[in-house]
Design a protein around this motif. Structure first.
Motif, PDB file in Angstrom:
ATOM      1  N   PRO A   1      -4.326  74.784  60.983  1.00 31.52           N
ATOM      2  CA  PRO A   1      -3.305  73.557  61.221  1.00 31.52           C
ATOM      3  C   PRO A   1      -2.175  73.814  61.993  1.00 31.52           C
ATOM      4  CG  PRO A   1      -3.775  74.511  58.786  1.00 31.52           C
ATOM      5  CD  PRO A   1      -4.523  75.539  59.618  1.00 31.52           C
ATOM      6  N   GLY A   2      -1.758  72.643  62.346  1.00 29.71           N
ATOM      7  CA  GLY A   2      -0.615  72.682  63.304  1.00 29.71           C
ATOM      8  C   GLY A   2      -0.129  71.180  63.462  1.00 29.71           C
ATOM      9  N   THR A   3       0.156  70.848  64.970  1.00 28.20           N
ATOM     10  CA  THR A   3       0.593  69.674  65.170  1.00 28.20           C
ATOM     11  C   THR A   3      -0.599  68.533  65.057  1.00 28.20           C
ATOM     12  OG1 THR A   3       1.177  70.597  67.335  1.00 28.20           O
ATOM     13  CG2 THR A   3       0.943  68.280  67.528  1.00 28.20           C
ATOM     14  N   ALA A   4      -0.065  67.385  64.486  1.00 30.69           N
ATOM     15  CA  ALA A   4      -0.741  66.284  63.943  1.00 30.69           C
ATOM     16  C   ALA A   4      -2.078  66.086  65.096  1.00 30.69           C
ATOM     17  CB  ALA A   4       0.016  65.251  63.432  1.00 30.69           C
ATOM     18  N   LYS A   5      -3.278  65.831  64.525  1.00 33.01           N
ATOM     19  CA  LYS A   5      -4.237  65.530  65.391  1.00 33.01           C
ATOM     20  C   LYS A   5      -5.015  64.432  64.689  1.00 33.01           C
ATOM     21  CE  LYS A   5      -5.419  69.805  67.644  1.00 33.01           C
ATOM     22  NZ  LYS A   5      -6.325  70.750  68.351  1.00 33.01           N
ATOM     23  N   TYR A   6      -5.606  63.182  65.501  1.00 37.59           N
ATOM     24  CA  TYR A   6      -6.403  62.414  64.711  1.00 37.59           C
ATOM     25  C   TYR A   6      -7.797  63.066  64.085  1.00 37.59           C
ATOM     26  CZ  TYR A   6      -9.766  58.632  63.722  1.00 37.59           C
ATOM     27  OH  TYR A   6     -10.296  57.952  62.978  1.00 37.59           O
ATOM     28  N   MET A   7      -7.842  62.803  62.759  1.00 42.71           N
ATOM     29  CA  MET A   7      -8.760  63.172  61.970  1.00 42.71           C
ATOM     30  C   MET A   7      -9.384  62.194  61.023  1.00 42.71           C
ATOM     31  SD  MET A   7      -7.236  66.673  60.466  1.00 42.71           S
ATOM     32  CE  MET A   7      -8.485  67.288  59.583  1.00 42.71           C
ATOM     33  N   SER A   8     -10.666  62.378  60.593  1.00 41.26           N
ATOM     34  CA  SER A   8     -11.179  61.400  59.671  1.00 41.26           C
ATOM     35  C   SER A   8     -12.089  61.964  58.835  1.00 41.26           C
ATOM     36  CB  SER A   8     -11.926  60.408  60.193  1.00 41.26           C
ATOM     37  OG  SER A   8     -12.997  60.691  61.054  1.00 41.26           O
ATOM     38  N   THR A   9     -12.426  61.361  57.629  1.00 39.09           N
ATOM     39  CA  THR A   9     -13.308  61.733  56.858  1.00 39.09           C
ATOM     40  C   THR A   9     -14.010  60.375  55.954  1.00 39.09           C
ATOM     41  OG1 THR A   9     -14.111  63.713  55.122  1.00 39.09           O
ATOM     42  CG2 THR A   9     -11.917  62.126  54.734  1.00 39.09           C
ATOM     43  N   TYR A  10     -15.229  60.555  55.706  1.00 35.38           N
ATOM     44  CA  TYR A  10     -15.985  59.508  54.959  1.00 35.38           C
ATOM     45  C   TYR A  10     -16.948  59.834  54.056  1.00 35.38           C
ATOM     46  CZ  TYR A  10     -19.920  59.644  58.016  1.00 35.38           C
ATOM     47  OH  TYR A  10     -21.030  59.795  58.892  1.00 35.38           O
TER      48      TYR A  10
ATOM     49  N   SER B   1     -14.169  63.651  61.578  1.00 33.40           N
ATOM     50  CA  SER B   1     -14.017  63.974  62.843  1.00 33.40           C
ATOM     51  C   SER B   1     -12.523  64.882  63.063  1.00 33.40           C
ATOM     52  CB  SER B   1     -13.712  62.820  63.787  1.00 33.40           C
ATOM     53  OG  SER B   1     -12.747  61.978  63.235  1.00 33.40           O
ATOM     54  N   ILE B   2     -12.438  65.758  63.984  1.00 29.63           N
ATOM     55  CA  ILE B   2     -11.008  66.188  64.271  1.00 29.63           C
ATOM     56  C   ILE B   2     -11.016  66.002  65.807  1.00 29.63           C
ATOM     57  CG2 ILE B   2      -9.630  68.331  64.396  1.00 29.63           C
ATOM     58  CD1 ILE B   2     -11.261  69.342  61.907  1.00 29.63           C
ATOM     59  N   ASP B   3     -10.115  65.346  66.467  1.00 29.49           N
ATOM     60  CA  ASP B   3      -9.659  65.241  67.683  1.00 29.49           C
ATOM     61  C   ASP B   3     -10.936  64.405  68.213  1.00 29.49           C
ATOM     62  OD1 ASP B   3      -7.685  65.650  69.436  1.00 29.49           O
ATOM     63  OD2 ASP B   3      -7.804  67.592  69.888  1.00 29.49           O
ATOM     64  N   ASN B   4     -11.918  64.759  69.271  1.00 28.64           N
ATOM     65  CA  ASN B   4     -12.713  64.166  69.813  1.00 28.64           C
ATOM     66  C   ASN B   4     -14.262  64.565  69.439  1.00 28.64           C
ATOM     67  OD1 ASN B   4     -12.661  66.440  71.366  1.00 28.64           O
ATOM     68  ND2 ASN B   4     -13.237  65.521  73.126  1.00 28.64           N
ATOM     69  N   VAL B   5     -14.315  65.212  68.343  1.00 30.53           N
ATOM     70  CA  VAL B   5     -15.476  66.000  67.745  1.00 30.53           C
ATOM     71  C   VAL B   5     -15.975  65.230  66.403  1.00 30.53           C
ATOM     72  CG1 VAL B   5     -16.851  68.077  66.917  1.00 30.53           C
ATOM     73  CG2 VAL B   5     -15.223  68.057  68.846  1.00 30.53           C
ATOM     74  N   TYR B   6     -17.156  64.507  66.361  1.00 23.26           N
ATOM     75  CA  TYR B   6     -17.494  63.932  65.205  1.00 23.26           C
ATOM     76  C   TYR B   6     -18.740  64.250  64.729  1.00 23.26           C
ATOM     77  CZ  TYR B   6     -14.121  60.311  67.026  1.00 23.26           C
ATOM     78  OH  TYR B   6     -13.093  59.362  67.331  1.00 23.26           O
ATOM     79  N   VAL B   7     -18.694  64.436  63.426  1.00 17.11           N
ATOM     80  CA  VAL B   7     -19.855  64.905  62.840  1.00 17.11           C
ATOM     81  C   VAL B   7     -20.304  63.969  61.613  1.00 17.11           C
ATOM     82  CG1 VAL B   7     -19.548  67.314  63.379  1.00 17.11           C
ATOM     83  CG2 VAL B   7     -18.632  66.223  61.160  1.00 17.11           C
ATOM     84  N   SER B   8     -21.736  63.830  61.536  1.00 20.72           N
ATOM     85  CA  SER B   8     -22.104  62.916  60.384  1.00 20.72           C
ATOM     86  C   SER B   8     -23.492  63.635  59.814  1.00 20.72           C
ATOM     87  CB  SER B   8     -22.609  61.609  60.854  1.00 20.72           C
ATOM     88  OG  SER B   8     -23.603  61.768  61.838  1.00 20.72           O
TER      89      SER B   8
END
Length: 149
Positions: A78-87, A124-131
Protein backbone atom coordinates in the motif's frame (compact mmCIF):
# COMPACT_ATOMS: atom_id res chain seq x y z
CA UNK A 1 -1.30 22.91 49.41
CA UNK A 2 -2.68 24.34 46.18
CA UNK A 3 0.75 24.08 44.46
CA UNK A 4 1.16 20.43 45.53
CA UNK A 5 -2.28 19.55 44.13
CA UNK A 6 -1.39 21.31 40.82
CA UNK A 7 1.96 19.50 40.57
CA UNK A 8 0.27 16.16 41.31
CA UNK A 9 -2.35 16.78 38.63
CA UNK A 10 0.29 17.74 36.05
CA UNK A 11 2.33 14.66 36.98
CA UNK A 12 -0.68 12.37 36.62
CA UNK A 13 -1.57 13.89 33.24
CA UNK A 14 2.03 13.48 32.01
CA UNK A 15 2.09 9.83 33.11
CA UNK A 16 -1.20 9.22 31.34
CA UNK A 17 0.04 10.88 28.14
CA UNK A 18 3.34 8.96 28.15
CA UNK A 19 1.54 5.69 28.92
CA UNK A 20 -0.89 6.27 26.06
CA UNK A 21 1.97 6.96 23.65
CA UNK A 22 3.73 3.78 24.69
CA UNK A 23 0.55 1.70 24.56
CA UNK A 24 -0.85 3.06 21.28
CA UNK A 25 2.21 4.38 19.44
CA UNK A 26 3.00 1.17 17.55
CA UNK A 27 -0.52 0.63 16.27
CA UNK A 28 -0.97 4.22 15.17
CA UNK A 29 2.09 4.12 12.90
CA UNK A 30 1.72 0.53 11.64
CA UNK A 31 0.36 -0.02 8.12
CA UNK A 32 -3.02 -1.76 7.97
CA UNK A 33 -2.96 -5.48 7.20
CA UNK A 34 -5.61 -5.76 4.48
CA UNK A 35 -7.12 -9.21 3.88
CA UNK A 36 -9.94 -10.39 1.61
CA UNK A 37 -12.04 -11.08 4.73
CA UNK A 38 -11.27 -7.59 6.04
CA UNK A 39 -12.62 -6.11 2.79
CA UNK A 40 -15.53 -8.50 2.07
CA UNK A 41 -16.49 -9.65 5.57
CA UNK A 42 -15.54 -12.38 8.03
CA UNK A 43 -18.10 -14.86 6.64
CA UNK A 44 -16.46 -14.79 3.19
CA UNK A 45 -13.92 -17.54 2.50
CA UNK A 46 -11.30 -17.19 -0.23
CA UNK A 47 -12.08 -19.66 -3.03
CA UNK A 48 -9.77 -18.38 -5.77
CA UNK A 49 -7.17 -15.71 -6.47
CA UNK A 50 -5.04 -14.36 -9.30
CA UNK A 51 -1.86 -12.27 -9.05
CA UNK A 52 -1.77 -8.83 -10.62
CA UNK A 53 1.86 -9.11 -11.65
CA UNK A 54 3.93 -8.27 -8.57
CA UNK A 55 1.61 -5.37 -7.62
CA UNK A 56 -1.05 -7.34 -5.74
CA UNK A 57 -3.77 -9.96 -5.98
CA UNK A 58 -7.45 -10.17 -6.91
CA UNK A 59 -9.36 -12.43 -4.51
CA UNK A 60 -12.65 -14.22 -5.16
CA UNK A 61 -14.49 -15.04 -1.95
CA UNK A 62 -17.77 -16.82 -1.20
CA UNK A 63 -20.26 -16.71 1.66
CA UNK A 64 -21.98 -20.11 1.85
CA UNK A 65 -24.71 -18.82 4.18
CA UNK A 66 -26.15 -16.38 1.62
CA UNK A 67 -24.70 -17.53 -1.74
CA UNK A 68 -22.92 -14.23 -2.36
CA UNK A 69 -19.52 -13.87 -4.02
CA UNK A 70 -17.25 -10.94 -3.33
CA UNK A 71 -14.11 -9.74 -5.12
CA UNK A 72 -11.38 -7.42 -3.91
CA UNK A 73 -8.12 -6.28 -5.50
CA UNK A 74 -5.47 -5.83 -2.79
CA UNK A 75 -2.06 -4.21 -3.30
CA UNK A 76 1.09 -5.96 -2.12
CA UNK A 77 2.58 -2.65 -0.92
CA UNK A 78 0.00 0.00 0.00
CA UNK A 79 1.10 3.58 -0.58
CA UNK A 80 0.40 6.43 -2.97
CA UNK A 81 -3.01 6.19 -4.59
CA UNK A 82 -2.97 4.27 -7.89
CA UNK A 83 -5.71 3.40 -10.33
CA UNK A 84 -7.23 0.05 -9.27
CA UNK A 85 -10.30 -1.94 -10.21
CA UNK A 86 -12.18 -5.10 -9.31
CA UNK A 87 -15.21 -6.73 -10.91
CA UNK A 88 -17.36 -9.85 -10.90
CA UNK A 89 -19.89 -11.04 -13.47
CA UNK A 90 -22.31 -13.98 -13.50
CA UNK A 91 -23.15 -14.69 -17.16
CA UNK A 92 -26.16 -16.93 -16.38
CA UNK A 93 -27.96 -14.18 -14.44
CA UNK A 94 -26.29 -11.11 -15.97
CA UNK A 95 -25.40 -10.07 -12.42
CA UNK A 96 -22.47 -7.64 -12.26
CA UNK A 97 -20.68 -5.59 -9.65
CA UNK A 98 -17.45 -3.61 -9.64
CA UNK A 99 -15.37 -0.86 -8.13
CA UNK A 100 -12.65 1.33 -9.60
CA UNK A 101 -10.76 4.50 -8.84
CA UNK A 102 -7.54 5.69 -7.25
CA UNK A 103 -6.91 3.76 -4.04
CA UNK A 104 -4.01 3.39 -1.62
CA UNK A 105 -4.49 -0.28 -0.66
CA UNK A 106 -7.53 -2.02 -2.19
CA UNK A 107 -10.45 -1.80 -4.62
CA UNK A 108 -13.75 -3.34 -3.62
CA UNK A 109 -15.67 -4.93 -2.21
CA UNK A 110 -17.95 -5.92 -5.10
CA UNK A 111 -20.74 -8.41 -4.35
CA UNK A 112 -22.97 -10.53 -6.59
CA UNK A 113 -25.16 -13.59 -6.02
CA UNK A 114 -23.36 -16.60 -7.49
CA UNK A 115 -24.53 -19.81 -5.81
CA UNK A 116 -24.42 -22.64 -8.36
CA UNK A 117 -23.18 -20.42 -11.22
CA UNK A 118 -19.92 -19.93 -13.10
CA UNK A 119 -18.40 -16.51 -12.47
CA UNK A 120 -16.04 -14.25 -14.38
CA UNK A 121 -13.97 -11.84 -12.33
CA UNK A 122 -10.78 -9.82 -12.26
CA UNK A 123 -9.22 -6.46 -11.63
CA UNK A 124 -6.28 -4.18 -12.19
CA UNK A 125 -3.55 -2.20 -10.49
CA UNK A 126 -1.91 0.59 -12.46
CA UNK A 127 -1.47 -0.77 -16.01
CA UNK A 128 -1.69 -4.51 -15.20
CA UNK A 129 -5.10 -6.09 -15.87
CA UNK A 130 -6.14 -9.67 -15.01
CA UNK A 131 -9.31 -11.59 -15.74
CA UNK A 132 -10.58 -15.08 -14.94
CA UNK A 133 -13.41 -16.40 -17.11
CA UNK A 134 -15.65 -19.43 -16.38
CA UNK A 135 -14.35 -19.70 -12.84
CA UNK A 136 -15.44 -22.02 -10.07
CA UNK A 137 -17.72 -24.27 -12.07
CA UNK A 138 -17.25 -27.87 -13.08
CA UNK A 139 -18.75 -27.59 -16.57
CA UNK A 140 -16.30 -25.14 -18.17
CA UNK A 141 -12.53 -24.81 -18.17
CA UNK A 142 -11.29 -21.68 -16.43
CA UNK A 143 -9.40 -19.17 -18.60
CA UNK A 144 -6.95 -16.66 -17.07
CA UNK A 145 -5.58 -13.59 -18.87
CA UNK A 146 -2.99 -11.01 -17.81
CA UNK A 147 -2.54 -7.89 -19.92
CA UNK A 148 -0.20 -4.93 -19.58
CA UNK A 149 -1.64 -1.79 -21.18
Amino acid sequence: MRIIRHVAAVGAFTALAVGSTVAFGATASAAPNVTPQGVCGKAYKTVNSVPVGSLGTVYLTYNSSNGMNCVATIRTNPGTAKYMSTYIYVPATDGWAGDDGKFTSYAGPAYVYGKGYCVSWGGSIDNVYVSVENSNCATLKERRTTEIR
